[in-house]
Design a protein around this motif. Sequence first.
Motif, PDB file in Angstrom:
ATOM      1  N   LEU A  60       0.820  -1.219   0.000  1.00 31.40           N
ATOM      2  CA  LEU A  60       0.000   0.000   0.000  1.00 31.40           C
ATOM      3  C   LEU A  60       0.850   1.265   0.000  1.00 31.40           C
ATOM      4  N   GLY A  61       2.147   1.116   0.260  1.00 29.37           N
ATOM      5  CA  GLY A  61       3.043   2.269   0.238  1.00 29.37           C
ATOM      6  C   GLY A  61       2.868   3.194   1.427  1.00 29.37           C
ATOM      7  N   SER A  77     -12.006  -5.088   6.947  1.00 31.75           N
ATOM      8  CA  SER A  77     -11.059  -5.851   6.130  1.00 31.75           C
ATOM      9  C   SER A  77     -10.678  -5.021   4.904  1.00 31.75           C
ATOM     10  N   LEU A  78      -9.658  -5.471   4.226  1.00 35.03           N
ATOM     11  CA  LEU A  78      -9.262  -4.806   2.974  1.00 35.03           C
ATOM     12  C   LEU A  78     -10.376  -4.885   1.940  1.00 35.03           C
ATOM     13  N   ASN A  79     -11.090  -6.011   1.909  1.00 39.09           N
ATOM     14  CA  ASN A  79     -12.219  -6.139   0.982  1.00 39.09           C
ATOM     15  C   ASN A  79     -13.312  -5.124   1.302  1.00 39.09           C
ATOM     16  N   GLN A  80     -13.481  -4.768   2.562  1.00 44.69           N
ATOM     17  CA  GLN A  80     -14.487  -3.781   2.938  1.00 44.69           C
ATOM     18  C   GLN A  80     -14.030  -2.360   2.634  1.00 44.69           C
ATOM     19  N   ASP A  92      -5.930  -5.223  -8.759  1.00 47.71           N
ATOM     20  CA  ASP A  92      -4.535  -5.652  -8.874  1.00 47.71           C
ATOM     21  C   ASP A  92      -3.794  -5.510  -7.544  1.00 47.71           C
ATOM     22  N   VAL A  93      -4.046  -4.426  -6.826  1.00 52.11           N
ATOM     23  CA  VAL A  93      -3.418  -4.224  -5.522  1.00 52.11           C
ATOM     24  C   VAL A  93      -3.904  -5.303  -4.556  1.00 52.11           C
ATOM     25  N   LEU A  94      -5.199  -5.581  -4.568  1.00 53.37           N
ATOM     26  CA  LEU A  94      -5.744  -6.620  -3.694  1.00 53.37           C
ATOM     27  C   LEU A  94      -5.137  -7.987  -4.012  1.00 53.37           C
ATOM     28  N   LYS A  95      -4.987  -8.291  -5.298  1.00 50.06           N
ATOM     29  CA  LYS A  95      -4.385  -9.572  -5.685  1.00 50.06           C
ATOM     30  C   LYS A  95      -2.948  -9.664  -5.187  1.00 50.06           C
ATOM     31  N   LYS A  96      -2.195  -8.578  -5.303  1.00 49.28           N
ATOM     32  CA  LYS A  96      -0.809  -8.561  -4.832  1.00 49.28           C
ATOM     33  C   LYS A  96      -0.752  -8.774  -3.321  1.00 49.28           C
TER      34      LYS A  96
END
Length: 105
Positions: A60-61, A77-80, A92-96
């Motif tokens: 996420l930097g 969560s990140l999904n939320q 793409d960020v979520l997949k990484k």
Amino acid sequence: MSLIAIALLAGQTAPAPTAAPAPVAPAAAAPAAAGKFTLDTPIETIEADAKAKEVLTADLGMDVAQHPAYDSFKSMSLNQVAPMSGGKITDDVLKKIATDLAAIK
């Protein structure tokens, strides 16, 4: 769309809320067994593990736990958070992140 989540992802300080936000039910509070973290793991659980925190910071930097509004979104969560990020947390960020979290032993 949550101003706090947008501010988090834009690296800005969120404005003070005028009313208390509705409580967000945390994702399943099961401990991350065998070092397994997912995109549905609460952010505060990920941040509590040194290796998982390194993944979030790198992918996420930013050091998410240092954000002034951390207490407002840490149980999410990140999904939320992703849909409220204004496009900052892409698929793409979520997949990484998911790949890097799965690699933690």
